[in-house]
Motif scaffolding. Sequence first.
Motif, mmCIF file in Angstrom:
data_model
loop_
_atom_site.group_PDB
_atom_site.id
_atom_site.type_symbol
_atom_site.label_atom_id
_atom_site.label_comp_id
_atom_site.label_asym_id
_atom_site.label_seq_id
_atom_site.Cartn_x
_atom_site.Cartn_y
_atom_site.Cartn_z
ATOM 1 N N VAL A 66 11.639 9.386 0.789
ATOM 2 C CA VAL A 66 10.544 9.659 -0.139
ATOM 3 C C VAL A 66 9.764 8.372 -0.330
ATOM 4 N N GLY A 67 8.450 8.464 -0.272
ATOM 5 C CA GLY A 67 7.621 7.288 -0.450
ATOM 6 C C GLY A 67 6.347 7.593 -1.210
ATOM 7 N N PHE A 68 5.779 6.538 -1.775
ATOM 8 C CA PHE A 68 4.477 6.621 -2.446
ATOM 9 C C PHE A 68 3.457 5.892 -1.602
ATOM 10 N N TYR A 69 2.238 6.358 -1.669
ATOM 11 C CA TYR A 69 1.122 5.766 -0.943
ATOM 12 C C TYR A 69 -0.074 5.913 -1.865
ATOM 13 N N GLY A 70 -0.949 4.945 -1.910
ATOM 14 C CA GLY A 70 -2.151 5.100 -2.728
ATOM 15 C C GLY A 70 -2.857 6.394 -2.374
ATOM 16 N N ARG A 71 -3.196 7.196 -3.368
ATOM 17 C CA ARG A 71 -3.744 8.532 -3.140
ATOM 18 C C ARG A 71 -4.982 8.523 -2.241
ATOM 19 N N ASP A 72 -5.926 7.638 -2.512
ATOM 20 C CA ASP A 72 -7.157 7.601 -1.710
ATOM 21 C C ASP A 72 -6.850 7.238 -0.257
ATOM 22 N N GLY A 73 -5.993 6.251 -0.054
ATOM 23 C CA GLY A 73 -5.634 5.838 1.303
ATOM 24 C C GLY A 73 -4.872 6.911 2.053
ATOM 25 N N LEU A 74 -3.982 7.620 1.362
ATOM 26 C CA LEU A 74 -3.218 8.685 2.003
ATOM 27 C C LEU A 74 -4.135 9.843 2.381
ATOM 28 N N ALA A 75 -5.063 10.184 1.499
ATOM 29 C CA ALA A 75 -6.034 11.240 1.819
ATOM 30 C C ALA A 75 -6.862 10.850 3.037
ATOM 31 N N ILE A 112 0.838 -1.210 0.000
ATOM 32 C CA ILE A 112 0.000 0.000 0.000
ATOM 33 C C ILE A 112 0.867 1.251 0.000
ATOM 34 N N SER A 113 2.145 1.068 0.318
ATOM 35 C CA SER A 113 3.101 2.169 0.272
ATOM 36 C C SER A 113 4.474 1.600 -0.055
ATOM 37 N N VAL A 114 5.317 2.433 -0.607
ATOM 38 C CA VAL A 114 6.686 2.028 -0.933
ATOM 39 C C VAL A 114 7.610 3.187 -0.592
ATOM 40 N N PHE A 115 8.767 2.858 -0.012
ATOM 41 C CA PHE A 115 9.744 3.877 0.359
ATOM 42 C C PHE A 115 11.057 3.598 -0.352
ATOM 43 N N PHE A 116 11.712 4.670 -0.768
ATOM 44 C CA PHE A 116 12.955 4.563 -1.512
ATOM 45 C C PHE A 116 14.136 4.902 -0.610
ATOM 46 N N VAL A 117 15.320 4.395 -0.947
ATOM 47 C CA VAL A 117 16.537 4.668 -0.199
ATOM 48 C C VAL A 117 16.841 6.159 -0.317
ATOM 49 N N PRO A 118 16.961 6.844 0.830
ATOM 50 C CA PRO A 118 17.264 8.281 0.752
ATOM 51 C C PRO A 118 18.712 8.499 0.285
ATOM 52 N N HIS A 119 18.918 9.546 -0.440
ATOM 53 C CA HIS A 119 20.259 9.892 -0.922
ATOM 54 C C HIS A 119 20.669 11.223 -0.313
ATOM 55 N N GLY A 120 20.871 11.221 0.995
ATOM 56 C CA GLY A 120 21.320 12.423 1.669
ATOM 57 C C GLY A 120 20.218 13.370 2.090
ATOM 58 N N GLY A 121 18.971 12.985 1.885
ATOM 59 C CA GLY A 121 17.870 13.865 2.260
ATOM 60 C C GLY A 121 16.788 13.098 2.984
#
Length: 123
Positions: free
Chosen positions: A48-57, A36-45
């Motif tokens: 950042v992740g994605f979440y289904g728009r409806d679920g995040l809202a 339902i969500s995915v997170f990426f390896v941060p590169h010094g910051g």
Amino acid sequence: MNSHVSAILLGVKDMERSKRFYTDGLGWKIKQDFKISVFFVPHGGSLVGFYGRDGLAESVGLSPDGNGSGFSGIVFNYVVRSEARVDEIIAEAEKAGAKILKPAAKEQWGGYGAQGKDQPYAE
């Protein structure tokens, strides 16, 4: 409250397409994929992740419509070490004029959090 952002969540309509674009297209590496969500390896910051728009809202207590009063599709997370600190930060934000969208409570995934939004202009 520090100005540090722990994670930036982007509400996406097509999770698989979005993941392919960033992994295959841009070479980002996945840190965690919860489906339902995915997170990426941060590169010094920030993370950042994605979440289904409806679920995040829904998680922030807004309509997913995005028509001015609805959900913009972007959430900034600030992670702290204790429930008490969450309560303190929400109180600080409210005192500063933030609108509390969802009071602090246990989350279904096991954490403890609240949702608010800034009010930089008079409505």
